[in-house]
Design a protein around this motif. Sequence first.
Motif, PDB file in Angstrom:
ATOM      1  N   LEU A 165      -5.525 -39.836   3.956  1.00 20.17           N
ATOM      2  CA  LEU A 165      -6.603 -40.564   4.626  1.00 20.17           C
ATOM      3  C   LEU A 165      -7.854 -40.634   3.752  1.00 20.17           C
ATOM      4  O   LEU A 165      -8.549 -41.657   3.737  1.00 20.17           O
ATOM      5  N   GLN A 167      -7.937 -40.826   0.536  1.00 18.06           N
ATOM      6  CA  GLN A 167      -7.697 -41.872  -0.448  1.00 18.06           C
ATOM      7  C   GLN A 167      -7.734 -43.258   0.186  1.00 18.06           C
ATOM      8  O   GLN A 167      -8.292 -44.207  -0.396  1.00 18.06           O
ATOM      9  N   LEU A 168      -7.140 -43.393   1.354  1.00 11.75           N
ATOM     10  CA  LEU A 168      -7.133 -44.704   2.027  1.00 11.75           C
ATOM     11  C   LEU A 168      -8.547 -45.225   2.231  1.00 11.75           C
ATOM     12  O   LEU A 168      -8.860 -46.380   1.872  1.00 11.75           O
ATOM     13  N   TYR A 169      -9.399 -44.402   2.795  1.00  8.52           N
ATOM     14  CA  TYR A 169     -10.763 -44.858   3.071  1.00  8.52           C
ATOM     15  C   TYR A 169     -11.605 -44.905   1.797  1.00  8.52           C
ATOM     16  O   TYR A 169     -12.582 -45.665   1.722  1.00  8.52           O
ATOM     17  N   GLU A 172     -10.802 -48.305   0.508  1.00  9.10           N
ATOM     18  CA  GLU A 172     -11.477 -49.308   1.346  1.00  9.10           C
ATOM     19  C   GLU A 172     -12.947 -49.425   0.969  1.00  9.10           C
ATOM     20  O   GLU A 172     -13.513 -50.517   0.975  1.00  9.10           O
ATOM     21  N   SER A 173     -13.555 -48.309   0.574  1.00 11.16           N
ATOM     22  CA  SER A 173     -14.990 -48.309   0.286  1.00 11.16           C
ATOM     23  C   SER A 173     -15.332 -48.961  -1.045  1.00 11.16           C
ATOM     24  O   SER A 173     -16.459 -49.433  -1.229  1.00 11.16           O
ATOM     25  N   ASN A 180     -10.043 -56.037  -0.298  1.00  9.94           N
ATOM     26  CA  ASN A 180     -10.685 -55.279   0.773  1.00  9.94           C
ATOM     27  C   ASN A 180     -10.152 -55.699   2.137  1.00  9.94           C
ATOM     28  O   ASN A 180      -9.855 -54.850   2.999  1.00  9.94           O
ATOM     29  N   ARG A 184      -8.033 -53.348   4.758  1.00 14.70           N
ATOM     30  CA  ARG A 184      -8.431 -53.188   6.154  1.00 14.70           C
ATOM     31  C   ARG A 184      -7.287 -53.531   7.097  1.00 14.70           C
ATOM     32  O   ARG A 184      -7.126 -52.886   8.140  1.00 14.70           O
ATOM     33  N   LEU A 187      -4.874 -50.593   7.047  1.00 19.34           N
ATOM     34  CA  LEU A 187      -5.375 -49.458   7.821  1.00 19.34           C
ATOM     35  C   LEU A 187      -5.040 -49.575   9.301  1.00 19.34           C
ATOM     36  O   LEU A 187      -4.931 -48.567  10.006  1.00 19.34           O
ATOM     37  N   ARG A 188      -4.858 -50.807   9.782  1.00 16.61           N
ATOM     38  CA  ARG A 188      -4.550 -51.015  11.210  1.00 16.61           C
ATOM     39  C   ARG A 188      -3.052 -51.029  11.494  1.00 16.61           C
ATOM     40  O   ARG A 188      -2.643 -51.067  12.660  1.00 16.61           O
ATOM     41  N   ARG A 271     -13.405 -39.723  -4.312  1.00 18.17           N
ATOM     42  CA  ARG A 271     -12.657 -40.467  -3.297  1.00 18.17           C
ATOM     43  C   ARG A 271     -11.155 -40.187  -3.384  1.00 18.17           C
ATOM     44  O   ARG A 271     -10.390 -40.682  -2.568  1.00 18.17           O
TER      45      ARG A 271
END
Length: 318
Positions: A165, A167-169, A172-173, A180, A184, A187-188, A271
């Motif tokens: 998680l 790394q995932l976010y 995304e950042s 991007n 996103r 992520l869903r 990150r």
Amino acid sequence: MTLWIVCLGLQTGCGHSRPVTAEVPRLREGEAHASLNGIRHWYRVAGAERRTTPLVIVHGGPGGHVYNFERTIGPELEKFTTVVYYEQRGSGRSMAPASKEDYSIPLLVADLDALRQELGVARISLLGFSFGSELALEYALAHREAVERLILQAPPMGPPERQDLIQLYGFESVSTGALNQDIRSILREPLSAQERLAKVWSRADSATVDRFLFEDPEAARRNREMWKQSGLVNTGDMARALVAQRNPEPLALRVRGLDVPALVLVGLQDRNVGVDPARDLARVMPHARLVLFERSAHFPDMEEPGKYAAAVRRFLSP
């Protein structure tokens, strides 16, 4: 428990004196190969004239190498301590085992101890970065009597799901535009964090990976340039084997109370593994000192080399 927190290289005491190392023999300077548990390993000794307890560099990956480290921060460390650059089985300039099954934490720990015996010393200190910090801790748990000090950079401690998680976010950042939006959407998706992360890694371009791993674009450029210069490739065999053999008892629990003097280093913008795992590790080790680098991500050794070398020097000094 004694926990020291240092930001931006601010000097404080650690509360532990370095053991006298006058009895340490002078090692032979230069590159060498040694058969460790039947595998031909590459290593290189530098700063032998210091005659300090050897500081063995334990690289990450799994399956990475020390090529970049020995050309960036390594020479700064050699100015005050004996450094042993070492590449694990199947990594960098060391040979791969005949079978892809011959990768495991116990084997990697046994290789490290065989290296210590090859060097002819009773004790070593370890500097592990990323996965290498996990391996350094595993070695300390198995061979406490042989470890003088631990330096643990960006330790990826904690549950694998938390690391995925982070790394995932992190991706995304730092991602932009269509990527991007793609991340996103991933992520869903109703998938595990591991599955979603695998999809993100497969789609991330080089520029995004560089922003993910570094704050300083110039450091990222130099890092990628040295990757190419090295000609060394991570096959992924070790990583796949170790994931399949994960110890059911988390390392973060097994190191509680480990009484080795330790320096924990992490970039505040990391990150890849995050900051909290490093803080958590420093809290549970009774003789730990935590150093935070405000302008660094996963590689403070490249992004803030002066402060990094100063922190290591203070930690290793009597």
